[in-house]
Design a protein around this motif. Structure first.
Motif, PDB file in Angstrom:
ATOM      1  N   ALA A 122       0.831  -1.340   0.132  1.00 19.97           N
ATOM      2  CA  ALA A 122       0.131   0.013   0.109  1.00 19.97           C
ATOM      3  C   ALA A 122       0.825   1.348   0.194  1.00 19.97           C
ATOM      4  CB  ALA A 122      -0.951  -0.035   1.290  1.00 19.97           C
ATOM      5  N   GLY A 123       0.662   2.092  -0.899  1.00 16.03           N
ATOM      6  CA  GLY A 123       1.320   3.368  -0.930  1.00 16.03           C
ATOM      7  C   GLY A 123       2.304   3.480  -2.034  1.00 16.03           C
ATOM      8  N   GLU A 124       2.626   2.118  -2.491  1.00 17.14           N
ATOM      9  CA  GLU A 124       3.629   2.118  -3.740  1.00 17.14           C
ATOM     10  C   GLU A 124       2.965   2.420  -4.951  1.00 17.14           C
ATOM     11  OE1 GLU A 124       6.131  -1.479  -4.099  1.00 17.14           O
ATOM     12  OE2 GLU A 124       6.194  -1.887  -1.944  1.00 17.14           O
ATOM     13  N   GLU A 125       3.913   3.084  -5.683  1.00 13.59           N
ATOM     14  CA  GLU A 125       3.492   3.181  -7.109  1.00 13.59           C
ATOM     15  C   GLU A 125       3.428   2.018  -7.867  1.00 13.59           C
ATOM     16  OE1 GLU A 125       5.501   6.486  -9.546  1.00 13.59           O
ATOM     17  OE2 GLU A 125       6.510   4.636 -10.497  1.00 13.59           O
ATOM     18  N   ILE A 126       2.294   1.559  -8.580  1.00 19.38           N
ATOM     19  CA  ILE A 126       2.061   0.764  -9.434  1.00 19.38           C
ATOM     20  C   ILE A 126       2.744   0.933 -10.866  1.00 19.38           C
ATOM     21  CG2 ILE A 126       0.212  -0.829 -10.461  1.00 19.38           C
ATOM     22  CD1 ILE A 126      -1.445  -0.198  -8.287  1.00 19.38           C
ATOM     23  N   ILE A 127       2.122   1.849 -11.303  1.00 17.10           N
ATOM     24  CA  ILE A 127       2.828   2.307 -12.785  1.00 17.10           C
ATOM     25  C   ILE A 127       2.986   3.887 -12.863  1.00 17.10           C
ATOM     26  CG2 ILE A 127       1.890   0.256 -14.086  1.00 17.10           C
ATOM     27  CD1 ILE A 127       0.135   2.420 -15.477  1.00 17.10           C
ATOM     28  N   SER A 128       3.932   4.238 -13.558  1.00 19.82           N
ATOM     29  CA  SER A 128       4.032   5.527 -13.668  1.00 19.82           C
ATOM     30  C   SER A 128       4.132   5.908 -15.423  1.00 19.82           C
ATOM     31  CB  SER A 128       4.996   6.253 -12.925  1.00 19.82           C
ATOM     32  OG  SER A 128       5.598   7.667 -13.217  1.00 19.82           O
ATOM     33  N   ILE A 129       3.388   6.896 -15.914  1.00 23.20           N
ATOM     34  CA  ILE A 129       3.486   7.083 -17.499  1.00 23.20           C
ATOM     35  C   ILE A 129       4.097   8.898 -17.603  1.00 23.20           C
ATOM     36  CG2 ILE A 129       2.450   7.358 -19.531  1.00 23.20           C
ATOM     37  CD1 ILE A 129       2.762   4.528 -18.506  1.00 23.20           C
ATOM     38  N   PRO A 130       4.965   8.923 -18.344  1.00 18.51           N
ATOM     39  CA  PRO A 130       5.597  10.245 -18.400  1.00 18.51           C
ATOM     40  C   PRO A 130       4.349  11.168 -19.171  1.00 18.51           C
ATOM     41  CG  PRO A 130       7.091   8.892 -18.956  1.00 18.51           C
ATOM     42  CD  PRO A 130       5.808   7.942 -18.840  1.00 18.51           C
ATOM     43  N   ALA A 131       3.981  12.333 -18.589  1.00 15.97           N
ATOM     44  CA  ALA A 131       2.859  12.979 -19.098  1.00 15.97           C
ATOM     45  C   ALA A 131       2.881  13.416 -20.484  1.00 15.97           C
ATOM     46  CB  ALA A 131       2.785  14.413 -18.120  1.00 15.97           C
ATOM     47  N   ASN A 132       4.219  13.621 -21.028  1.00 17.12           N
ATOM     48  CA  ASN A 132       4.357  13.786 -22.322  1.00 17.12           C
ATOM     49  C   ASN A 132       4.127  12.567 -23.431  1.00 17.12           C
ATOM     50  OD1 ASN A 132       6.711  12.220 -22.075  1.00 17.12           O
ATOM     51  ND2 ASN A 132       8.127  13.786 -22.321  1.00 17.12           N
ATOM     52  N   CYS A 133       3.841  11.366 -22.695  1.00 19.70           N
ATOM     53  CA  CYS A 133       3.418  10.422 -23.444  1.00 19.70           C
ATOM     54  C   CYS A 133       1.786  10.482 -23.710  1.00 19.70           C
ATOM     55  CB  CYS A 133       3.777   9.127 -23.021  1.00 19.70           C
ATOM     56  SG  CYS A 133       5.558   8.750 -22.790  1.00 19.70           S
ATOM     57  N   ALA A 134       1.270  11.408 -23.088  1.00 20.20           N
ATOM     58  CA  ALA A 134      -0.073  11.369 -23.019  1.00 20.20           C
ATOM     59  C   ALA A 134      -0.618  12.403 -24.166  1.00 20.20           C
ATOM     60  CB  ALA A 134      -0.929  12.122 -21.898  1.00 20.20           C
ATOM     61  N   LEU A 135      -1.465  11.938 -24.932  1.00 20.19           N
ATOM     62  CA  LEU A 135      -1.999  12.795 -26.030  1.00 20.19           C
ATOM     63  C   LEU A 135      -3.453  13.812 -25.756  1.00 20.19           C
ATOM     64  CD1 LEU A 135      -2.057  13.180 -29.157  1.00 20.19           C
ATOM     65  CD2 LEU A 135      -4.000  11.544 -29.143  1.00 20.19           C
ATOM     66  N   ASP A 136      -2.835  15.144 -25.736  1.00 20.85           N
ATOM     67  CA  ASP A 136      -3.513  16.261 -25.507  1.00 20.85           C
ATOM     68  C   ASP A 136      -4.556  16.514 -26.560  1.00 20.85           C
ATOM     69  OD1 ASP A 136      -4.562  18.681 -24.696  1.00 20.85           O
ATOM     70  OD2 ASP A 136      -2.685  19.577 -23.790  1.00 20.85           O
ATOM     71  N   LEU A 137      -5.728  16.187 -26.239  1.00 22.96           N
ATOM     72  CA  LEU A 137      -6.862  16.634 -27.107  1.00 22.96           C
ATOM     73  C   LEU A 137      -7.518  18.127 -26.894  1.00 22.96           C
ATOM     74  CD1 LEU A 137      -8.501  13.100 -27.393  1.00 22.96           C
ATOM     75  CD2 LEU A 137      -6.678  14.111 -28.908  1.00 22.96           C
ATOM     76  N   GLY A 138      -6.863  19.134 -26.187  1.00 24.86           N
ATOM     77  CA  GLY A 138      -7.488  20.311 -26.139  1.00 24.86           C
ATOM     78  C   GLY A 138      -8.203  20.387 -24.976  1.00 24.86           C
TER      79      GLY A 138
END
Length: 426
Positions: free
Chosen positions: A161-177
């Protein structure tokens, strides 16, 4: 850091939450272990690029892909510890399908008594994982597995509990506006991003469900008969309004009764493509409060692949200038499926079906609130009795999936009406 939630309805409605410097993730969501989850189609990206590259070209027929034993390795959950130690990052990125396989059964190793799941790998998901890892994502603790016909994210090691399960760099996300509640502007942004992609996000686009995917089972894809089977006019009105809006955007390119036969394939393909993109937005987008104070509509690779269960205590959090994460709210044992929570207690089955294509049996209280807020829609539920609906649902041969969903919704709403009436007389 502040938690983020996933939005359901109204689409893309921003929930503002303050935090320290840097942006936070926010959104509505739905609490449910989903009864249908996506089987991704690796040919989607190439198909859309071809359409955008040559708008007048006749659309090719895209056949559903099946998992192939030659390109999909299966391992027992009892091997998870060894895999985690020897092959960190080597298994495929997760995908999701329904318990019925949405037209194709999951290729599985023979299960052993007490086995939780079967680890799966596939080149398309490995490509996604490789891209994300190269960008700085942390995915070593998870894999993708088949859980009795339902694919989901599996823990490759014990997670506290409290551990990070996964982490995705925000710049990998696709910004749709940062547009408002209408899903069509971000849908157009998505199609443009696919058409102009330089290859960086190809691995993600290739694992999105295709426009031909049987995953597209929300009422937007129902026939008129199936819409009427819902017995819930608000959904029918929503579907028709969105269909009209899609056609308005396409203008003269939308198919009509006057469209010439030789042009129908192209016109119909454009409408189908835009409808698909709107569905992707409605079912997957998370809203992020950016440094500019606006809510940004993001598609976040991998995070949109967890299955969902209302009782899960794991949560999503992150900042737009750092990473987007799933954090364990309780201990997870190696080999267990990892769920996240969509939604709120106020999310009704009508909303879940309209935007996700499933029914949540635990949403009874929200359904009761829904019928109380829509008294004018309730009489439509009286067209058939609950007993008749149950008989239809259990009839042989099995009804098509969309008809089953329609029956399940109207049964859930009829139970809500009955419970409300019992409560008022108590």
């Amino acid at each position: 850091m502040t938690r983020m939630e996933r939005r359901v309805v109204p689409p893309l409605l921003l929930v503002t939450i303050s935090c320290c410097s840097g942006a936070i993730l926010t959104a509505h969501s739905c609490c449910i272990e989903r009864s249908h989850l996506h089987q991704h189609r690796p040919q989607t990206y190439r198909y859309l690029r071809a359409v955008h590259g040559k708008p007048l070209q006749l659309l090719p027929t895209v056949q559903p892909r099946l998992l192939n034993t030659e390109r999909c390795r299966l391992r027992r959950v009892s091997d998870v510890h060894m895999l985690a130690q020897k092959k960190k990052g080597g298994n495929g990125a997760p995908t999701k399908i329904s318990a019925k396989g949405f037209g194709s059964a999951v290729v599985r190793a023979k299960a052993k008594p007490g086995e939780v799941g079967t680890l799966l790998t596939d080149p398309a998901y490995e490509a996604l994982r490789s891209w994300l890892s190269a960008e700085g994502a942390s995915l070593d603790k998870v894999g993708i597995a088949d859980f009795d016909g339902l694919r989901g994210v599996i823990a490759m090691q014990n997670i506290q509990a409290g551990e990070e399960i996964i982490s995705i760099p925000a710049n990998c996300a696709l910004d749709l506006g940062t547009q408002g509640d209408d899903p069509i502007p971000p849908a157009l942004q998505l199609l443009s991003a696919i058409a102009t992609d330089d290859g960086r996000r190809q691995a993600y686009f290739e694992v999105l469900p295709s426009p031909d995917s049987p995953d597209l089972c929300t009422p937007d894809f129902f026939s008129e008969k199936e819409l009427q089977m819902l017995q819930w006019p608000p959904i029918v009105r929503e579907v028709r309004a969105r269909s009209a809006a899609l056609r308005k955007v396409l203008g003269s390119a939308a198919p009509t009764g006057d469209t010439r036969r030789e042009e129908m394939a192209v016109a119909g393909g454009r409408l189908r493509e835009l409808k698909w993109a709107a569905w992707i937005v409605l079912s997957r987008v998370l809203t992020v409060l950016g440094p500019d104070g606006a809510g940004h509509k993001l598609l976040i690779p991998f995070i949109d692949m967890f299955n969902h269960r209302a009782s899960s205590r794991h949560y999503l959090t992150g900042r737009t200038d750092r990473s987007l994460r799933v954090v364990a709210g309780t201990r997870v044992a190696a080999g267990e499926q990892i769920y996240i929570v969509y939604g709120t207690e106020a999310t009704s089955n009508a909303e879940l079906l309209a935007h996700y294509g499933f029914i949540d049996p635990t949403a009874a209280a929200a359904d009761e609130r829904l019928v109380a807020m829509n008294p004018d829609a309730v009489p439509a539920l009286q067209a058939t009795s609950a007993e008749a609906d149950k008989e239809m649902l259990s009839s042989e041969p099995t009804l098509p999936r969309n008809e089953q969903l329609a029956l399940q919704l109207r049964l859930a709403l009829k139970r809500a009406v009955a419970n409300s009436q019992q409560g008022s007389t108590a």
